[in-house]
Design a protein around this motif. Sequence first.
Motif, PDB file in Angstrom:
ATOM      1  N   LEU A  39      18.938 -21.679  28.505  1.00 19.95           N
ATOM      2  CA  LEU A  39      18.271 -21.860  27.259  1.00 19.95           C
ATOM      3  C   LEU A  39      16.772 -21.595  27.194  1.00 19.95           C
ATOM      4  N   GLY A  40      16.521 -20.486  26.179  1.00 17.11           N
ATOM      5  CA  GLY A  40      15.040 -20.146  25.927  1.00 17.11           C
ATOM      6  C   GLY A  40      14.962 -19.152  26.777  1.00 17.11           C
ATOM      7  N   ALA A  41      15.883 -18.447  27.451  1.00 22.59           N
ATOM      8  CA  ALA A  41      15.596 -17.284  28.336  1.00 22.59           C
ATOM      9  C   ALA A  41      15.175 -15.969  27.576  1.00 22.59           C
ATOM     10  N   GLY A  42      15.807 -15.986  25.968  1.00 24.15           N
ATOM     11  CA  GLY A  42      15.547 -14.831  25.425  1.00 24.15           C
ATOM     12  C   GLY A  42      16.872 -14.109  24.960  1.00 24.15           C
ATOM     13  N   LYS A  43      18.109 -14.702  25.084  1.00 25.07           N
ATOM     14  CA  LYS A  43      19.236 -14.005  25.012  1.00 25.07           C
ATOM     15  C   LYS A  43      19.182 -13.722  23.327  1.00 25.07           C
ATOM     16  N   THR A  44      18.868 -14.588  22.447  1.00 22.56           N
ATOM     17  CA  THR A  44      19.116 -14.492  21.032  1.00 22.56           C
ATOM     18  C   THR A  44      17.869 -13.518  20.458  1.00 22.56           C
ATOM     19  N   THR A  45      16.691 -13.322  21.088  1.00 23.03           N
ATOM     20  CA  THR A  45      15.688 -12.431  21.047  1.00 23.03           C
ATOM     21  C   THR A  45      16.085 -11.251  21.268  1.00 23.03           C
ATOM     22  N   LEU A  46      16.657 -11.056  22.240  1.00 19.76           N
ATOM     23  CA  LEU A  46      17.470  -9.751  22.663  1.00 19.76           C
ATOM     24  C   LEU A  46      18.426  -9.172  21.371  1.00 19.76           C
ATOM     25  N   THR A  47      19.180 -10.383  21.357  1.00 16.33           N
ATOM     26  CA  THR A  47      20.210  -9.892  20.075  1.00 16.33           C
ATOM     27  C   THR A  47      19.620  -9.812  18.744  1.00 16.33           C
ATOM     28  N   ARG A  48      18.571 -10.448  18.496  1.00 14.71           N
ATOM     29  CA  ARG A  48      17.875 -10.188  17.131  1.00 14.71           C
ATOM     30  C   ARG A  48      17.312  -8.651  17.089  1.00 14.71           C
ATOM     31  N   GLY A  49      16.805  -8.174  18.103  1.00 16.20           N
ATOM     32  CA  GLY A  49      16.317  -6.868  18.341  1.00 16.20           C
ATOM     33  C   GLY A  49      17.523  -5.890  18.277  1.00 16.20           C
ATOM     34  N   LEU A  50      18.519  -6.011  18.938  1.00 14.09           N
ATOM     35  CA  LEU A  50      19.730  -5.483  18.644  1.00 14.09           C
ATOM     36  C   LEU A  50      20.376  -5.368  17.121  1.00 14.09           C
ATOM     37  N   GLY A  51      19.971  -6.201  16.475  1.00 17.84           N
ATOM     38  CA  GLY A  51      20.530  -6.413  15.276  1.00 17.84           C
ATOM     39  C   GLY A  51      19.820  -5.759  14.328  1.00 17.84           C
TER      40      GLY A  51
END
Length: 170
Positions: A39-51
Amino acid sequence: MTAPAVTLTIADPEAMARLGALLAGQLRAGDVVLLIGELGAGKTTLTRGLGDALAVRGTVTSPTFVLARTHPRAEGPPLVHVDAYRLRDAAELDDLDIDFAGSITVVEWGAGLIEHLVDDWLAITIERPTGGSTAPEDDPDAAPVEPRRVTITSVGERWTDLGWLHAAGD
């Protein structure tokens, strides 16, 4: 055949989003990206940049409560963002009826599941440091900046060349 793993140091959330954007330039329908990290590692942040780079419709947020969120695009395959944390096995992931062949699919928490459904994927492991982080010098009250160690591993024939990653990290 798979490419050797590539390890990068990603300095901050903006750099993580840029890694996602760089990845977006390589993706096509049928591609699966497995994100591994606490949790909090940056998975969604990476996906947001991808999106953002794929110009998806809607804001990319964690699909924790909906399990899978499809983000259509004006052109090209949709981005399907999956949170498999609450799934017990590959059959439950398969029950989501994700069109893996017709979508770009990002799966968080899918290790041990995705390999039962697809033959090729890109595994991205994001490690967050424990302790020792510091706040930015220009704003000591800001949240600490914690660089991430990102290891990218290819599985299958699709990802035999990770040379495009030389534009990322460090």
